[in-house]
Design an enzyme around this catalytic site. Structure first.
Site, PDB file in Angstrom:
ATOM      1  N   ASP A   1       6.945  -2.624   6.640  1.00  0.00           N
ATOM      2  CA  ASP A   1       6.140  -2.732   5.412  1.00  0.00           C
ATOM      3  C   ASP A   1       4.716  -2.226   5.655  1.00  0.00           C
ATOM      4  OD1 ASP A   1       5.690  -3.295   2.779  1.00  0.00           O
ATOM      5  OD2 ASP A   1       5.568  -5.463   3.019  1.00  0.00           O
TER       6      ASP A   1
ATOM      7  N   ASN B   1      13.705  -2.116  -4.569  1.00  0.00           N
ATOM      8  CA  ASN B   1      12.828  -0.941  -4.486  1.00  0.00           C
ATOM      9  C   ASN B   1      13.154   0.119  -5.549  1.00  0.00           C
ATOM     10  OD1 ASN B   1      12.507  -1.161  -0.882  1.00  0.00           O
ATOM     11  ND2 ASN B   1      11.028  -1.772  -2.429  1.00  0.00           N
TER      12      ASN B   1
HETATM   13  C1  IPE Z   1      10.392  -4.906   1.738  1.00  0.00           C
HETATM   14  O1  IPE Z   1       9.168  -4.328   1.442  1.00  0.00           O
HETATM   15  C2  IPE Z   1      11.456  -3.865   1.699  1.00  0.00           C
HETATM   16  C3  IPE Z   1      11.364  -2.853   2.759  1.00  0.00           C
HETATM   17  C4  IPE Z   1      10.559  -2.881   3.757  1.00  0.00           C
HETATM   18  C5  IPE Z   1      12.275  -1.766   2.612  1.00  0.00           C
HETATM   19  P1  IPE Z   1       8.582  -4.379  -0.048  1.00  0.00           P
HETATM   20  O2  IPE Z   1       7.249  -3.753   0.021  1.00  0.00           O
HETATM   21  O3  IPE Z   1       9.562  -3.803  -1.001  1.00  0.00           O
HETATM   22  O4  IPE Z   1       8.499  -5.942  -0.292  1.00  0.00           O
HETATM   23  P2  IPE Z   1       7.658  -6.766  -1.359  1.00  0.00           P
HETATM   24  O5  IPE Z   1       7.872  -6.119  -2.701  1.00  0.00           O
HETATM   25  O6  IPE Z   1       6.229  -6.694  -0.944  1.00  0.00           O
HETATM   26  O7  IPE Z   1       8.207  -8.150  -1.265  1.00  0.00           O
HETATM   27  C1  IPE Z   2       7.444  -0.067   3.152  1.00  0.00           C
HETATM   28  O1  IPE Z   2       6.164   0.290   2.766  1.00  0.00           O
HETATM   29  C2  IPE Z   2       8.467   0.984   2.851  1.00  0.00           C
HETATM   30  C3  IPE Z   2       9.381   0.668   1.752  1.00  0.00           C
HETATM   31  C4  IPE Z   2       9.461  -0.469   1.104  1.00  0.00           C
HETATM   32  C5  IPE Z   2      10.284   1.719   1.334  1.00  0.00           C
HETATM   33  P1  IPE Z   2       5.651   0.041   1.285  1.00  0.00           P
HETATM   34  O2  IPE Z   2       5.952   1.258   0.461  1.00  0.00           O
HETATM   35  O3  IPE Z   2       6.199  -1.219   0.737  1.00  0.00           O
HETATM   36  O4  IPE Z   2       4.097  -0.078   1.530  1.00  0.00           O
HETATM   37  P2  IPE Z   2       3.092  -1.053   0.790  1.00  0.00           P
HETATM   38  O5  IPE Z   2       3.649  -2.446   0.919  1.00  0.00           O
HETATM   39  O6  IPE Z   2       3.012  -0.606  -0.637  1.00  0.00           O
HETATM   40  O7  IPE Z   2       1.817  -0.883   1.539  1.00  0.00           O
HETATM   41 MG    MG Z   3       5.551  -3.114   0.734  1.00  0.00          MG
END
Ligand code: IPE
Ligand code: IPE
Ligand code: MG
Length: 260
Positions: free
Chosen positions: A38, A86
Site C-alpha cells: 500500500d 479496487n
Molecule cells: C489494499 O489497499 C489493497 C491492495 C494493496 C491491493 P487499498 O489502498 O485498496 O486499501 P484501502 O482502500 O486503503 O483500505
Molecule cells: C497500493 O497503493 C496499490 C493498489 C491498491 C493497487 P495505492 O494505490 O492504494 O496507494 P495509496 O494508498 O493511494 O497511496
Molecule cells: Mg491504498
C-alpha cells in the site's frame, strides 16, 4: 530452507546502520510472508508524479522483495495487488494497473525462471479483461515445473468472496451427496480457499501506515503476526524485509496458550 548461504550474504552486503543479516535467525524466517502493498499513490503524489508512476515504482519493490525472499529461503511470498474493492477506482487507473500486471508478468518471466519461482493467483481471474487473463494463463504455463518459492499474487481478491465461494462449493458437494454436513470442517473449508495447500501467513506486512486488513486473507491470518510500517510500498526494500522479520522474531507467539 536456506538455499545458498553465499548468495544470501552477497545479497545483503552493505547493510544500513540499524539492520543487518546477522540480526535475524535464518532458521526462524517465516515460511509464508504476505505483503499488503500500500501507498503507491501517496508515494507518487509526494513526488509530484502521477499515481501510475507510483504503481510502476511499486512493481520494482515487489521484484526486490521477491529476490530477497528467495535468498532468505521463504517458502511462500504472497502479495495483495488488486482487491475486489479496487474496481471502484477511476477506470483509467484500473486499466493502467491491469496492463501493468500483464506487462510485468511477461517481463519478469526470466527472473521467475532464474529463481525457480512458482506462481499462483489468489482471486477470481474470470472477471478480468480477457487479454489480461490470457496473459496470466500464458505466464502461468511458462512457469509450470518451477519448484522453488511460491509467489501468490492476489488479484481481484476479496477474502469474504473467497470464503463465500468455498462455502458454496462445500454446499454443492453436500447437496450432491458427495459429503455429509458433518465433514464440513475447518480443514475442508481451507481446502476450498484459493490458498489451498499453502501454509498460512506467519507474517503480514502492511506498508503506508494503514492499520487495517482491507478484506485480505481473513481466514488465513487468524494467527499471523502483523508488521505495519509507515514506509510507502515503493520505498520498501530488502532491509525493510529484514526489519519486519527481526520484529516477527522478537514476538511471543502464544497461540492461545502460555509463554514457552
Ligand atoms: C489494499 O489497499 C489493497 C491492495 C494493496 C491491493 P487499498 O489502498 O485498496 O486499501 P484501502 O482502500 O486503503 O483500505
Ligand atoms: C497500493 O497503493 C496499490 C493498489 C491498491 C493497487 P495505492 O494505490 O492504494 O496507494 P495509496 O494508498 O493511494 O497511496
Ligand atoms: Mg491504498
Amino acid at each position: 530452507m536456506v538455499p545458498d548461504p553465499e548468495a544470501l550474504r552477497a545479497h545483503f552486503a552493505e547493510p544500513p546502520a540499524d539492520i543487518a543479516l546477522e540480526d535475524i535467525e535464518l532458521e526462524g524466517v517465516p515460511r509464508h510472508i504476505s505483503c499488503i502493498m500500500d501507498g503507491n499513490g501517496r508515494w507518487a503524489t509526494a513526488r509530484g508524479l502521477s499515481r501510475g508512476e507510483g504503481h510502476k515504482a511499486g512493481i520494482v519493490s515487489l521484484q526486490e522483495v521477491i529476490t530477497a525472499a528467495v535468498r532468505l529461503g521463504v517458502e511462500v511470498l504472497s502479495a495483495y495487488a488488486f482487491s475486489t474493492e479496487n474496481w471502484s477506482r477511476p477506470k483509467a487507473e484500473v486499466n493502467l494497473l491491469m496492463r501493468l500486471f500483464a506487462k510485468t508478468f511477461l517481463e519478469e518471466l526470466p527472473l521467475l525462471r532464474r529463481e525457480n519461482v512458482r506462481v499462483v493467483f489468489l482471486g477470481d481471474l474470470s472477471a478480468l479483461p480477457s487479454a489480461i487473463r490470457e496473459t496470466f494463463e500464458y505466464g502461468l504455463a511458462e512457469c509450470e515445473g518451477h519448484t522453488g518459492m511460491v509467489l501468490a499474487l492476489a488479484v481481484n481478491y476479496g477474502a469474504r468472496a473467497e470464503i463465500a465461494r468455498a462455502a458454496r462449493a462445500l454446499a454443492l458437494e453436500v447437496a450432491a451427496g458427495e459429503r455429509d454436513a458433518g465433514s464440513v470442517t475447518e480443514d475442508a473449508l481451507a481446502a476450498h480457499l484459493y490458498t489451498a495447500g499453502l501454509p498460512d501467513p506467519e507474517l503480514v506486512i502492511r506498508t503506508s501506515g494503514e492499520l487495517r486488513l482491507s478484506n485480505y486473507l481473513l481466514w488465513q491470518v487468524a494467527y499471523a503476526e502483523f508488521y505495519i510500517t509507515d514506509t510507502y510500498w515503493p520505498d520498501f526494500d530488502r532491509w525493510d524485509l529484514l526489519r519486519a522479520i527481526a520484529s516477527f522474531q522478537g514476538r511471543d507467539r502464544r497461540f492461545g496458550g502460555l509463554s514457552a
